[in-house]
Write a protein that holds these residues in place. Structure first.
Motif, PDB file in Angstrom:
ATOM      1  N   ASP A 120       0.841  -1.207   0.000  1.00  0.00           N
ATOM      2  CA  ASP A 120       0.000   0.000   0.000  1.00  0.00           C
ATOM      3  C   ASP A 120       0.875   1.256   0.000  1.00  0.00           C
ATOM      4  OD1 ASP A 120      -2.384  -1.387   0.007  1.00  0.00           O
ATOM      5  OD2 ASP A 120      -2.616  -1.287   2.193  1.00  0.00           O
ATOM      6  N   ARG A 121       1.927   1.242   0.814  1.00  0.00           N
ATOM      7  CA  ARG A 121       2.830   2.383   0.856  1.00  0.00           C
ATOM      8  C   ARG A 121       3.585   2.528  -0.468  1.00  0.00           C
ATOM      9  NH1 ARG A 121       7.506   4.498   0.738  1.00  0.00           N
ATOM     10  NH2 ARG A 121       8.019   6.271   2.046  1.00  0.00           N
ATOM     11  N   ASP A 122       4.065   1.409  -0.985  1.00  0.00           N
ATOM     12  CA  ASP A 122       4.810   1.437  -2.246  1.00  0.00           C
ATOM     13  C   ASP A 122       3.963   2.022  -3.375  1.00  0.00           C
ATOM     14  OD1 ASP A 122       6.916   0.262  -0.873  1.00  0.00           O
ATOM     15  OD2 ASP A 122       6.485  -1.754  -1.620  1.00  0.00           O
ATOM     16  N   ASP A 123       2.717   1.583  -3.452  1.00  0.00           N
ATOM     17  CA  ASP A 123       1.810   2.089  -4.485  1.00  0.00           C
ATOM     18  C   ASP A 123       1.568   3.595  -4.311  1.00  0.00           C
ATOM     19  OD1 ASP A 123      -0.190   1.894  -6.663  1.00  0.00           O
ATOM     20  OD2 ASP A 123      -1.631   2.240  -5.026  1.00  0.00           O
ATOM     21  N   ALA A 124       1.312   4.003  -3.086  1.00  0.00           N
ATOM     22  CA  ALA A 124       1.072   5.425  -2.808  1.00  0.00           C
ATOM     23  C   ALA A 124       2.324   6.243  -3.121  1.00  0.00           C
ATOM     24  CB  ALA A 124       0.658   5.619  -1.346  1.00  0.00           C
ATOM     25  N   TRP A 125       3.497   5.726  -2.744  1.00  0.00           N
ATOM     26  CA  TRP A 125       4.740   6.443  -3.003  1.00  0.00           C
ATOM     27  C   TRP A 125       4.955   6.644  -4.506  1.00  0.00           C
ATOM     28  CZ3 TRP A 125       7.632   9.661  -0.584  1.00  0.00           C
ATOM     29  CH2 TRP A 125       8.911   9.961  -1.048  1.00  0.00           C
ATOM     30  N   GLN A 126       4.667   5.627  -5.292  1.00  0.00           N
ATOM     31  CA  GLN A 126       4.803   5.741  -6.748  1.00  0.00           C
ATOM     32  C   GLN A 126       3.903   6.838  -7.299  1.00  0.00           C
ATOM     33  OE1 GLN A 126       7.040   4.312  -8.767  1.00  0.00           O
ATOM     34  NE2 GLN A 126       7.925   3.393  -6.946  1.00  0.00           N
ATOM     35  N   ARG A 127       2.670   6.892  -6.817  1.00  0.00           N
ATOM     36  CA  ARG A 127       1.732   7.925  -7.282  1.00  0.00           C
ATOM     37  C   ARG A 127       2.176   9.318  -6.846  1.00  0.00           C
ATOM     38  NH1 ARG A 127      -3.364   6.946  -4.875  1.00  0.00           N
ATOM     39  NH2 ARG A 127      -2.499   5.310  -3.596  1.00  0.00           N
ATOM     40  N   ILE A 128       2.652   9.429  -5.610  1.00  0.00           N
ATOM     41  CA  ILE A 128       3.096  10.720  -5.086  1.00  0.00           C
ATOM     42  C   ILE A 128       4.304  11.236  -5.866  1.00  0.00           C
ATOM     43  CG2 ILE A 128       4.194  11.839  -3.084  1.00  0.00           C
ATOM     44  CD1 ILE A 128       2.295  10.027  -1.342  1.00  0.00           C
ATOM     45  N   THR A 129       5.304  10.378  -6.059  1.00  0.00           N
ATOM     46  CA  THR A 129       6.519  10.830  -6.744  1.00  0.00           C
ATOM     47  C   THR A 129       6.297  11.030  -8.237  1.00  0.00           C
ATOM     48  OG1 THR A 129       7.333   8.548  -6.890  1.00  0.00           O
ATOM     49  CG2 THR A 129       8.098   9.890  -5.029  1.00  0.00           C
ATOM     50  N   ALA A 130       5.308  10.373  -8.811  1.00  0.00           N
ATOM     51  CA  ALA A 130       4.979  10.639 -10.215  1.00  0.00           C
ATOM     52  C   ALA A 130       4.371  12.036 -10.346  1.00  0.00           C
ATOM     53  CB  ALA A 130       4.007   9.576 -10.743  1.00  0.00           C
ATOM     54  N   THR A 131       3.580  12.433  -9.351  1.00  0.00           N
ATOM     55  CA  THR A 131       2.947  13.750  -9.345  1.00  0.00           C
ATOM     56  C   THR A 131       3.937  14.831  -8.938  1.00  0.00           C
ATOM     57  OG1 THR A 131       0.851  12.721  -8.732  1.00  0.00           O
ATOM     58  CG2 THR A 131       1.022  15.087  -8.398  1.00  0.00           C
ATOM     59  N   GLN A 132       4.739  14.561  -7.920  1.00  0.00           N
ATOM     60  CA  GLN A 132       5.701  15.530  -7.381  1.00  0.00           C
ATOM     61  C   GLN A 132       7.075  14.861  -7.215  1.00  0.00           C
ATOM     62  OE1 GLN A 132       5.645  18.739  -6.851  1.00  0.00           O
ATOM     63  NE2 GLN A 132       3.527  18.944  -7.506  1.00  0.00           N
ATOM     64  N   PRO A 133       7.889  14.845  -8.272  1.00  0.00           N
ATOM     65  CA  PRO A 133       9.204  14.193  -8.206  1.00  0.00           C
ATOM     66  C   PRO A 133      10.125  14.735  -7.110  1.00  0.00           C
ATOM     67  CG  PRO A 133       8.655  14.743 -10.473  1.00  0.00           C
ATOM     68  CD  PRO A 133       7.604  15.373  -9.598  1.00  0.00           C
ATOM     69  N   ARG A 134       9.859  15.933  -6.623  1.00  0.00           N
ATOM     70  CA  ARG A 134      10.721  16.500  -5.570  1.00  0.00           C
ATOM     71  C   ARG A 134      10.744  15.614  -4.325  1.00  0.00           C
ATOM     72  NH1 ARG A 134       7.664  22.081  -4.460  1.00  0.00           N
ATOM     73  NH2 ARG A 134       7.244  21.818  -6.637  1.00  0.00           N
ATOM     74  N   TYR A 135       9.653  14.883  -4.050  1.00  0.00           N
ATOM     75  CA  TYR A 135       9.643  14.004  -2.879  1.00  0.00           C
ATOM     76  C   TYR A 135      10.672  12.889  -3.020  1.00  0.00           C
ATOM     77  CZ  TYR A 135       5.746  16.189  -0.497  1.00  0.00           C
ATOM     78  OH  TYR A 135       4.958  17.082   0.185  1.00  0.00           O
ATOM     79  N   ALA A 136      10.827  12.353  -4.223  1.00  0.00           N
ATOM     80  CA  ALA A 136      11.845  11.314  -4.452  1.00  0.00           C
ATOM     81  C   ALA A 136      13.245  11.879  -4.210  1.00  0.00           C
ATOM     82  CB  ALA A 136      11.722  10.756  -5.862  1.00  0.00           C
ATOM     83  N   LYS A 137      13.478  13.120  -4.619  1.00  0.00           N
ATOM     84  CA  LYS A 137      14.773  13.776  -4.379  1.00  0.00           C
ATOM     85  C   LYS A 137      15.017  13.947  -2.886  1.00  0.00           C
ATOM     86  CE  LYS A 137      14.842  16.357  -8.701  1.00  0.00           C
ATOM     87  NZ  LYS A 137      14.788  17.708  -9.306  1.00  0.00           N
ATOM     88  N   TYR A 138      13.984  14.392  -2.159  1.00  0.00           N
ATOM     89  CA  TYR A 138      14.118  14.556  -0.705  1.00  0.00           C
ATOM     90  C   TYR A 138      14.438  13.216  -0.047  1.00  0.00           C
ATOM     91  CZ  TYR A 138      11.389  18.920  -1.391  1.00  0.00           C
ATOM     92  OH  TYR A 138      10.914  20.131  -1.802  1.00  0.00           O
ATOM     93  N   GLN A 139      13.717  12.169  -0.468  1.00  0.00           N
ATOM     94  CA  GLN A 139      13.891  10.853   0.145  1.00  0.00           C
ATOM     95  C   GLN A 139      15.312  10.335  -0.042  1.00  0.00           C
ATOM     96  OE1 GLN A 139      11.425   8.395   1.936  1.00  0.00           O
ATOM     97  NE2 GLN A 139      13.563   8.319   2.479  1.00  0.00           N
ATOM     98  N   LYS A 140      15.899  10.584  -1.196  1.00  0.00           N
ATOM     99  CA  LYS A 140      17.267  10.116  -1.461  1.00  0.00           C
ATOM    100  C   LYS A 140      18.287  10.741  -0.521  1.00  0.00           C
ATOM    101  CE  LYS A 140      16.655   8.934  -6.289  1.00  0.00           C
ATOM    102  NZ  LYS A 140      16.971   9.259  -7.681  1.00  0.00           N
ATOM    103  N   LYS A 141      17.985  11.908   0.014  1.00  0.00           N
ATOM    104  CA  LYS A 141      18.899  12.612   0.905  1.00  0.00           C
ATOM    105  C   LYS A 141      18.724  12.209   2.373  1.00  0.00           C
ATOM    106  CE  LYS A 141      19.064  16.655  -2.082  1.00  0.00           C
ATOM    107  NZ  LYS A 141      18.800  18.097  -2.186  1.00  0.00           N
ATOM    108  N   SER A 142      17.769  11.343   2.650  1.00  0.00           N
ATOM    109  CA  SER A 142      17.457  10.979   4.025  1.00  0.00           C
ATOM    110  C   SER A 142      17.785   9.519   4.306  1.00  0.00           C
ATOM    111  CB  SER A 142      15.970  11.228   4.297  1.00  0.00           C
ATOM    112  OG  SER A 142      15.642  10.847   5.612  1.00  0.00           O
TER     113      SER A 142
END
Length: 154
Positions: A120-142
Motif C-alpha cells: 500500500d505504501r509502495d503504491d502510494a509512493w509511486q503515485r506521489i513521486t509521479a505527481t511531485q518528483p521533488r519528494y523522491a529527491k528529498y527521500q534520497k537525501k534521508s
C-alpha cells in the motif's frame, strides 16, 4: 548560557527557538491563504491538518501538501526536512481521534489517520513521486523512510 553555547549544545538538525518561531509564523500565513481559498502552493494541493499537541494538549494547525486517494481520503507525507519525523506526525499519532483536515474555503472534516506500509505504501509512493518528483529527491537525501499517512473522512 550564551546563545552560541545554546546553539552548540543542541543536536544537529534540532530546530532552535528562532526557527520554530519562523515556522509557526509561516504556517499561520499559509493557513490564512488556504482559508481564503488558495488551493495550491508551490504547485501542490494544500490543506490544513488539525491535531492536538502530544505533550501540551493544545490545538495545532499545519499546512500540508496532499495527494488524492479516492473519495474523501488524502495522503500526506511526513518528510519533516529529512532528518526526523515532523511534529505534526507525532501529534497525529498520539491523538488520532482528534484529527481533522480543512480544505481551502471549507470547514474542518474529522479524519482517521492510517500509516501505510508494504505494498500500500509502495503504491502510494509511486503515485506521489509521479505527481511531485521533488519528494523522491528529498527521500534520497534521508536515511529514514518517510511515513505516508492516509487521512480518511469519518
Amino acid at each position: 548560557m550564551t546563545t552560541k553555547q545554546k546553539t552548540e549544545a543542541r543536536k544537529p538538525g534540532t530546530p532552535g527557538t528562532f526557527s520554530r518561531w519562523v515556522q509557526r509564523t509561516m504556517n499561520a500565513r499559509t493557513n490564512t491563504k488556504i482559508r481564503k481559498g488558495r488551493a495550491q502552493l508551490m504547485g501542490m494541493d494544500v490543506l490544513i491538518l488539525k491535531t492536538v499537541g502530544r505533550r501540551s494538549g493544545e490545538p495545532r494547525e499545519t499546512p500540508l501538501a496532499w495527494f488524492a486517494d479516492g473519495e474523501n481520503a488524502w495522503l500526506v507525507v511526513a518528510s519533516g526536512g529529512g532528518s526526523h519525523h515532523p511534529d505534526w506526525h507525532a501529534n497525529l499519532m498520539s491523538h488520532p481521534d482528534q484529527a481533522a483536515v480543512e480544505l481551502p474555503g471549507s470547514t474542518a472534516t474529522p479524519v482517521t489517520p492510517h500509516t501505510l506500509a508494504g505494498p500500500d505504501r509502495d503504491d502510494a509512493w509511486q503515485r506521489i513521486t509521479a505527481t511531485q518528483p521533488r519528494y523522491a529527491k528529498y527521500q534520497k537525501k534521508s536515511d529514514r523512510q518517510y511515513p505516508i499517512v492516509r487521512l480518511t473522512s469519518r
